[in-house]
Each structure stands twice: as structure tokens, then as C-alpha cells.
Design a protein around this motif. Structure first.
Motif, PDB file in Angstrom:
ATOM      1  N   UNK A  22       0.853  -1.193   0.000  1.00 29.91           N
ATOM      2  CA  UNK A  22       0.000   0.000   0.000  1.00 29.91           C
ATOM      3  C   UNK A  22       0.883   1.235   0.000  1.00 29.91           C
ATOM      4  N   UNK A  23       0.396   2.276  -0.641  1.00 32.72           N
ATOM      5  CA  UNK A  23       1.027   3.594  -0.557  1.00 32.72           C
ATOM      6  C   UNK A  23      -0.023   4.571  -0.063  1.00 32.72           C
ATOM      7  N   UNK A  24       0.288   5.255   1.033  1.00 32.40           N
ATOM      8  CA  UNK A  24      -0.622   6.255   1.590  1.00 32.40           C
ATOM      9  C   UNK A  24       0.105   7.586   1.741  1.00 32.40           C
ATOM     10  N   UNK A  25      -0.689   8.632   1.870  1.00 34.09           N
ATOM     11  CA  UNK A  25      -0.100   9.922   2.216  1.00 34.09           C
ATOM     12  C   UNK A  25       0.322   9.896   3.677  1.00 34.09           C
ATOM     13  N   UNK A  26       1.134  10.845   4.055  1.00 30.44           N
ATOM     14  CA  UNK A  26       1.650  10.918   5.414  1.00 30.44           C
ATOM     15  C   UNK A  26       1.026  12.131   6.113  1.00 30.44           C
ATOM     16  N   UNK A  27       0.405  11.902   7.252  1.00 27.81           N
ATOM     17  CA  UNK A  27      -0.201  12.999   8.005  1.00 27.81           C
ATOM     18  C   UNK A  27       0.904  13.823   8.661  1.00 27.81           C
ATOM     19  N   UNK A  28       0.832  15.127   8.518  1.00 26.77           N
ATOM     20  CA  UNK A  28       1.851  16.002   9.085  1.00 26.77           C
ATOM     21  C   UNK A  28       1.718  16.034  10.603  1.00 26.77           C
ATOM     22  N   UNK A  29       2.820  15.846  11.296  1.00 22.81           N
ATOM     23  CA  UNK A  29       2.817  15.857  12.748  1.00 22.81           C
ATOM     24  C   UNK A  29       3.688  14.744  13.295  1.00 22.81           C
ATOM     25  N   UNK A  30       3.413  14.321  14.500  1.00 19.19           N
ATOM     26  CA  UNK A  30       4.154  13.243  15.156  1.00 19.19           C
ATOM     27  C   UNK A  30       3.164  12.363  15.915  1.00 19.19           C
ATOM     28  N   UNK A  31       3.600  11.152  16.270  1.00 24.97           N
ATOM     29  CA  UNK A  31       2.694  10.290  17.013  1.00 24.97           C
ATOM     30  C   UNK A  31       2.518  10.815  18.431  1.00 24.97           C
ATOM     31  N   UNK A  32       1.357  10.513  18.993  1.00 23.44           N
ATOM     32  CA  UNK A  32       1.103  10.878  20.388  1.00 23.44           C
ATOM     33  C   UNK A  32       2.110  10.191  21.300  1.00 23.44           C
ATOM     34  N   UNK A  33       2.539   9.016  20.932  1.00 22.74           N
ATOM     35  CA  UNK A  33       3.569   8.312  21.695  1.00 22.74           C
ATOM     36  C   UNK A  33       4.825   9.170  21.840  1.00 22.74           C
ATOM     37  N   UNK A  34       5.251   9.768  20.740  1.00 24.40           N
ATOM     38  CA  UNK A  34       6.464  10.580  20.755  1.00 24.40           C
ATOM     39  C   UNK A  34       6.250  11.891  21.504  1.00 24.40           C
ATOM     40  N   UNK A  35       5.043  12.454  21.366  1.00 28.16           N
ATOM     41  CA  UNK A  35       4.757  13.758  21.963  1.00 28.16           C
ATOM     42  C   UNK A  35       4.394  13.675  23.440  1.00 28.16           C
ATOM     43  N   UNK A  36       3.870  12.530  23.881  1.00 17.69           N
ATOM     44  CA  UNK A  36       3.257  12.399  25.203  1.00 17.69           C
ATOM     45  C   UNK A  36       4.092  12.960  26.358  1.00 17.69           C
ATOM     46  N   UNK A  52     -12.510   1.683  15.176  1.00 13.82           N
ATOM     47  CA  UNK A  52     -11.105   1.739  14.768  1.00 13.82           C
ATOM     48  C   UNK A  52     -10.384   0.480  15.226  1.00 13.82           C
ATOM     49  N   UNK A  53     -10.481   0.175  16.523  1.00 11.39           N
ATOM     50  CA  UNK A  53      -9.972  -1.090  17.026  1.00 11.39           C
ATOM     51  C   UNK A  53      -8.524  -1.110  17.463  1.00 11.39           C
ATOM     52  N   UNK A  54      -7.817   0.016  17.355  1.00 13.82           N
ATOM     53  CA  UNK A  54      -6.409   0.031  17.777  1.00 13.82           C
ATOM     54  C   UNK A  54      -6.003   1.464  18.096  1.00 13.82           C
ATOM     55  N   UNK A  55      -6.549   1.993  19.174  1.00 12.58           N
ATOM     56  CA  UNK A  55      -6.323   3.398  19.527  1.00 12.58           C
ATOM     57  C   UNK A  55      -5.124   3.577  20.445  1.00 12.58           C
ATOM     58  N   UNK A  56      -4.126   2.700  20.302  1.00  5.04           N
ATOM     59  CA  UNK A  56      -2.874   2.908  21.017  1.00  5.04           C
ATOM     60  C   UNK A  56      -2.290   4.264  20.656  1.00  5.04           C
ATOM     61  N   UNK A  57      -1.517   4.827  21.552  1.00  2.00           N
ATOM     62  CA  UNK A  57      -1.073   6.208  21.324  1.00  2.00           C
ATOM     63  C   UNK A  57      -0.070   6.337  20.182  1.00  2.00           C
ATOM     64  N   UNK A  58       0.406   5.203  19.667  1.00  2.00           N
ATOM     65  CA  UNK A  58       1.260   5.277  18.483  1.00  2.00           C
ATOM     66  C   UNK A  58       0.443   5.384  17.200  1.00  2.00           C
TER      67      UNK A  58
END
Length: 349
Positions: free
Chosen positions: A142-156, A249-255
Motif C-alpha cells: 500500500x502507498x498512503x499519504x503521510x499525516x503532518x505531525x508526530x505520534x502521540x507516543x512521541x509527543x506524550x 477503529x480497534x487500535x487506539x494505542x497512542x502510536x
């Protein structure tokens, strides 16, 4: 799978703990917990051979790009295509800063492309664009676009309490829009099989669509054949209503939450999303993978529709599968009957 699609090669991705599946079976030891959360495919088994990496022969091709050290010395080219995640037979590449390429095996199937397209047509939720998906032999891309920002895991660690609450409320708003999508069956988008092992005891091999709560109970009760009829009847009578079957969604882990400037920026990882019992998202949010993810899930749980009885039912089923005559199983059953209004938050690691 929980890919940090917003880190660069100077901010390396750790190996994620789970692909998002919480399996309903025997949570006792660390190894069993790993199995419960569907992560055995991301770690070498005890009997698997381990490859030791050391200085590479100049003629040996790189396992990722196929380029040799000898070839590399003949050019000054430095690629902007970076492998930033690899586990088992899966890998993810950053194509510059705008796109993500994922490569994986064909089983279990990924429903991410269908789910993203489904949501794009029906919601305004911030999610990646699905650019292309295709099969080549035993591989799926699969090829998807990349959402601008960072994961909540990294920012937490750097977010204030106010920031965290705001993001939780914004994520809850996005989930509420997602949850307006309903089906008359428990199923993956387009009527496909679910490969979710959080709810279905045999989900790893594919769960066909279910058209009623009774059909779901028939599936959930399969591992409970050794449980006494009286306890089974109590469990069935206290199974919470599952309709309307709601997009989850089924996988709302902070990553899998992208943030930017202290605000929610988007969801990623829709491989196991689909239509589930209305309470399923809440139940999954009561399991945290580590201290910080547990903090996140507990906060998010405060801002989404709560189904504590469903969580208590889920735990009672698990314990009766494991040890139906134990005091813990009886206590969970009693709590279910009296309608205890609270449910536990479980930290796996």
C-alpha cells in the motif's frame, strides 16, 4: 500495525509492541500476555534461529535495499526512501516526507485500503489518503499519504495535562463521527471476514459476518464448553446489547494517533477496523500497553461513551475460559449480576 509514520531517520522508530489485536485468552504470564495481544509474529520464538549481524562482506547485498557496500562506494547518491519499520514479514518505508509504502504478506489480509476509502467517502475524519494498493505474488503493498505531525507516543512526555485532555476530547470527537457508520452485521467493510482476535476466539483464521447477538454469543461461547450450564446462562443473560453494530477503529494505542502543535491531527492504522458491537471500542480502550499508553487510554475512556458492563462481561468470559471454578471467576460473575458500575483499567506491561 502501529507504525510511527511521522518520525525520520534521525528520530528512529522503536519496534512496536503490538499489531493491535487483544486476544481473549488466558492472561497470566508475560509470554501469555504477548500471545493475548497478538505480537508473537513480531518476536523470534524460543525455538527460532537468531541471525547475528556484524561487519558485512562488501559483496553482500543489503537485506532491505539490495545494494552492496561495493556499489555504494561507487556513488554519492543518498536515498530519501528510508526503511523505518520492520517486523516479521512486514516493512514500512518513508518515501521522502510525503508518502508511506507498506509491504506485508497476504495473510492475514489487511483491510486498511478498503477502510480508508470507506471512511474518506463518508466522513471528514483526518486520516491518510490511500494512493495505491496491489498484490505481487505473496506480498501486499500500500502507498498512503503521510499525516503532518508526530505520534502521540512521541509527543506524550512533553505534553501538559491541558494538552492531553484537549487531544483526548478531539480524538473522541473524531471517533463519534466514525461511530455514526452502522451495519446490520458484525463484519469487515464490504462484507469481508474479520481477522480480529480481540473479540473472536478463532479470529486468526477469519471470522465470517455475524447477523445477530445470538450468533455472536455462539462464537464467544465456543471456548466455554467446559463451563457449567448455570454460569453459562448467567453470562449469556448479562451479555450487553451489541447493536447497533458500529464502525470501530480497534487500535487506539497512542502510536496510532497523530498530533501537531498540541492538537489532534489524525488517525492511522486501519488494518483491523470494521463493524463491531457498539461497546467494542471502549473495551479495547481499557487495555494499555505500558504505562504511558495506559495513561492515554484511561484519559480517552473518560471522553467516549462508556460501557463498563461490557468490559466486565468480557473479563468474566476470559476468566471462565481459564479457570471457571476459581474465586476470581465467581467474583466477576457476581459483579456482572449486580451490575457493578465500574470496570478495571488493565496495564499489560
Amino acid at each position: 500495525m502501529p507504525l510511527d509514520e511521522n518520525r525520520t531517520d534521525t528520530d528512529p522508530q522503536h519496534v512496536p509492541m503490538t499489531e493491535g489485536d487483544i486476544t481473549g485468552h488466558n492472561i497470566e504470564t508475560t509470554s501469555e500476555v504477548a500471545s493475548v495481544f497478538g505480537i508473537n509474529d513480531e518476536r523470534d520464538s524460543a525455538n527460532a534461529s537468531t541471525k547475528v549481524y556484524g561487519p558485512r562482506d562488501p559483496s553482500e547485498p543489503c537485506v532491505a535495499c539490495g545494494w552492496t557496500l561495493a556499489e555504494d562506494q561507487c556513488t554519492s547518491y543518498k536515498s530519501s526512501v528510508k526503511l523505518f519499520y520492520a517486523a516479521s514479514s512486514r516493512g514500512a518505508w518513508a518515501l521522502g516526507s510525503k508518502f508511506i509504502l507498506k509491504e506485508r504478506g497476504t495473510f492475514p489480509p489487511s483491510h486498511e485500503a478498503a477502510n480508508i476509502r470507506f471512511l474518506k467517502e463518508r466522513t471528514s475524519i483526518p486520516i491518510p489518503n490511500m494512493i495505491q494498493d496491489w498484490y505481487e505474488g505473496d506480498k501486499y503493498f500500500t502507498i498512503t499519504s503521510r499525516i503532518e505531525g508526530e505520534t502521540l507516543e512521541h509527543a506524550w512526555p512533553n505534553l501538559s495535562g491541558e494538552d492531553r485532555v484537549r487531544i483526548a476530547k478531539q480524538v473522541a470527537g473524531g471517533l463519534e463521527e466514525m461511530r455514526q457508520l452502522k451495519s446490520d452485521r458484525i463484519e469487515a467493510v464490504n462484507g469481508e471476514l474479520h481477522y480480529d482476535t480481540a473479540l473472536f476466539p478463532k479470529g486468526g483464521s477469519g471470522q465470517p459476518p455475524l447477523a445477530s447477538d445470538e450468533e455472536l454469543w455462539a462464537v464467544l461461547s465456543e471456548p466455554l464448553a467446559h463451563v457449567e450450564d448455570g454460569a453459562l446462562q448467567v453470562l449469556r443473560e448479562n451479555m450487553p446489547q451489541c447493536t447497533p453494530y458500529t464502525f470501530t477503529h480497534g487500535d487506539l494505542n497512542y502510536c496510532n494517533i497523530i498530533v501537531k502543535d498540541g492538537n489532534f491531527a489524525g488517525f492511522i492504522d486501519f488494518e483491523r477496523s470494521g463493524f463491531f458491537p457498539i461497546w467494542h471500542e471502549y473495551v479495547l480502550c481499557r487495555y494499555g500497553l505500558g504505562k504511558e499508553d495506559t495513561e492515554w487510554k484511561e484519559l480517552l475512556s473518560e471522553h467516549i461513551t462508556q460501557y463498563p458492563k461490557a468490559m466486565n462481561f468480557y473479563l468474566a468470559c476470559l476468566e471462565h475460559e481459564r479457570n471457571p471454578k476459581g474465586t476470581k471467576a465467581q467474583k466477576l460473575l457476581d459483579d456482572l449480576v449486580v451490575g457493578v458500575a465500574e470496570c478495571p483499567m488493565i496495564q499489560v506491561w
